[in-house]
Structure formats: structure tokens, C-alpha cells
Design an enzyme around this catalytic site. Sequence first.
Site, PDB file in Angstrom:
ATOM      1  N   GLU A 280     -74.289 -44.412  -2.467  1.00 42.75           N
ATOM      2  CA  GLU A 280     -74.842 -43.071  -2.644  1.00 42.75           C
ATOM      3  C   GLU A 280     -73.803 -42.118  -3.222  1.00 42.75           C
ATOM      4  O   GLU A 280     -72.591 -42.335  -3.070  1.00 42.75           O
ATOM      5  CB  GLU A 280     -75.318 -42.545  -1.274  1.00 42.75           C
TER       6      GLU A 280
ATOM      7  N   HIS B 118     -83.811 -47.384  -1.306  1.00 44.48           N
ATOM      8  CA  HIS B 118     -83.954 -47.702   0.127  1.00 44.48           C
ATOM      9  C   HIS B 118     -85.214 -47.070   0.716  1.00 44.48           C
ATOM     10  O   HIS B 118     -85.756 -46.085   0.191  1.00 44.48           O
ATOM     11  CB  HIS B 118     -82.728 -47.207   0.900  1.00 44.48           C
TER      12      HIS B 118
END
Length: 316
Positions: free
Chosen positions: A147, A59
Site C-alpha cells: 500500500e 484486497h
Amino acid sequence: MVAIASPSLAAPPRFRCCEDTHGRRRHRPPPPLAPEAQFPERSMAAPCPRPRRIILVRHGQSEGNVDESVYTRVPDPKIGLTPKGWRDAEECGLRIRDLVAGDGADDWKVYFYVSPYRRTLETLRGLGKAFERSRIAGVREEPRVREQDFGNFQDREKMRIEKEIRHRYGRFFYRFPNGESAADVYDRITGFRETLRADIDIGRFQPPGERSPNMNLVIVSHGLTLRVFLMRWYKWTVEQFEGLNNFDNGGMLVMQTGSGGRYSLLVHHTVEELRAFGLTEAMLNDQMWYRTVALDRENFLLMVKISVFLLFPLME
């Protein structure tokens, strides 16, 4: 003296092969469906072509990357991109488009797997600006590439101490309180890898009749998760994993099919780039092997024999 006849033994009941114990006719179950009938996508005579690339994207810059105190008041899954992070995503999208369009094929497409965190979903939207709708074969939100869980809201000072302890304990096995270790991430990534391989084998992201080798898969995820994915895919050791460096925000790593059809990092990247990422000479040699070896059992068994020999050398 009167002779008493002994009672004769009762004859055992006789059953016909097509009757049950009450004389009712049995109904044979229908024969099982052939695999082609159960899974129509497997009925093609030729195997589905493998996607040309699996592109791993971290990201863009997030609010947590520039201010760690954000983690103390905003849930990790709800942390978004900074203005620079949006630019990271859009620039990465353009790099991906230049890469796949550079093959010269007219029918190239991209298919996205994305973590459900806000910063990865926003990165996906930034990437998507580089592509016409007709070029995007699909998008799948995949929770297993999320994550690493650090334990809900984070206390800044406690997290600093925990990261120091992780450094001493080992990055792969250290589990954050109420959170995950990299080993936990490895377990869920293993499940995702099997799903991904099944999707590749049956061509789930390409409708029948439109199967093309010019498909490109893009996985939009997080730094540690992507490193664990590579570890799982290439069967790297814990020591090799712990020597890897993180992706840059908006950075990408490309697994591309070599001459034998296997995915290698050395098709797109240079040796110097992979060394900077943390690959050792042994890992680079493996990538060279993946770049040239054919997808067949003989070569697979050869690699197994070589690995066993290296792990268990002949003793005197």
C-alpha cells in the site's frame, strides 16, 4: 688526446606475449560462459510462452475501510479483513477460477504475487480456497506492491486535512508527511514491473519442460498501487491516472493477451466497463491497438512514430 667512447644506450627489455614483467608465464583467464550456461532457463530453443492473463485484485473489505479510526491505533500493515472482506476474497477466487477454467485447457494454473500487508495476505488465503493445490504454481510475497505509505500511525483529523490538501495539490504528486506520494509508488512499481517482465520472459514460474501458455498471474494488492501499476505498464500520463476510479474491494481487472500476444484490457472487459473505470477515448483506442498488434519491432516503431506525431504536431 684520449677519445672517450660514449656509453651505449641500454637495449629495452623484451617480453614474450605470454610472460609478465618478471618473466613469469601469464595464465589466460577462461573464456566467459555462454548465456545459456549462466542462465540455463534461456537455453530453450523456443521462447517461453507468455502467461495468458495478468489479473489485478484489490484486497477484500478491511477493518480500515469501515472504520478509519483503526489507523490511529493499528499499524497499517497489520489491518485485517472484515467478515465481508473474507467473503469478497472467496467470491473473487471463484470468479477467477471460472474465468481461467473457461478456456477449456487441462493444464491451466495460477501464480500469485501478493503484498505483505495482512489484508492482502488474508485475501490471498480467501482466493486460494477456489483452487486445488495442483493448480497453484507458486506464491511470491512482493513488498514493492504494498500500500501507499501514509506515515505510520495516522491522526484522524490530520489525515482528513491532508486528503483535502492532496485534492488541491494533485493526487499523483502530493506526498503525505512521513509517507509517500503516488509518484513514489510509481518508482517502486517500475522496479517490480521489470522483475515481472523478466519472470515472464524466462518463465521463472514454470519449470523447464512444463512451459504452457495457460498460466495466469494474479497480483493481490491495493487500489492506488494497482492503478499505478496500470499507469506504468501502459505508459499513461499523470492526467490519465488522476481520472481513474478505484477498484472495489475484492474487485479485479484482467489484462489478457490479444491476437498479437500483447496484454489488453479490452480482451476481457467491455468498453462500457473500462469507461466506468475512467479510461478516456484515447486510452480505449490504445487498448484496441494492444488487443490486435503483434509483438514485433516494426509495430513498436510505428506506435512510437504515432505518439511523437500526436505530442509534437508538424508546425507550419
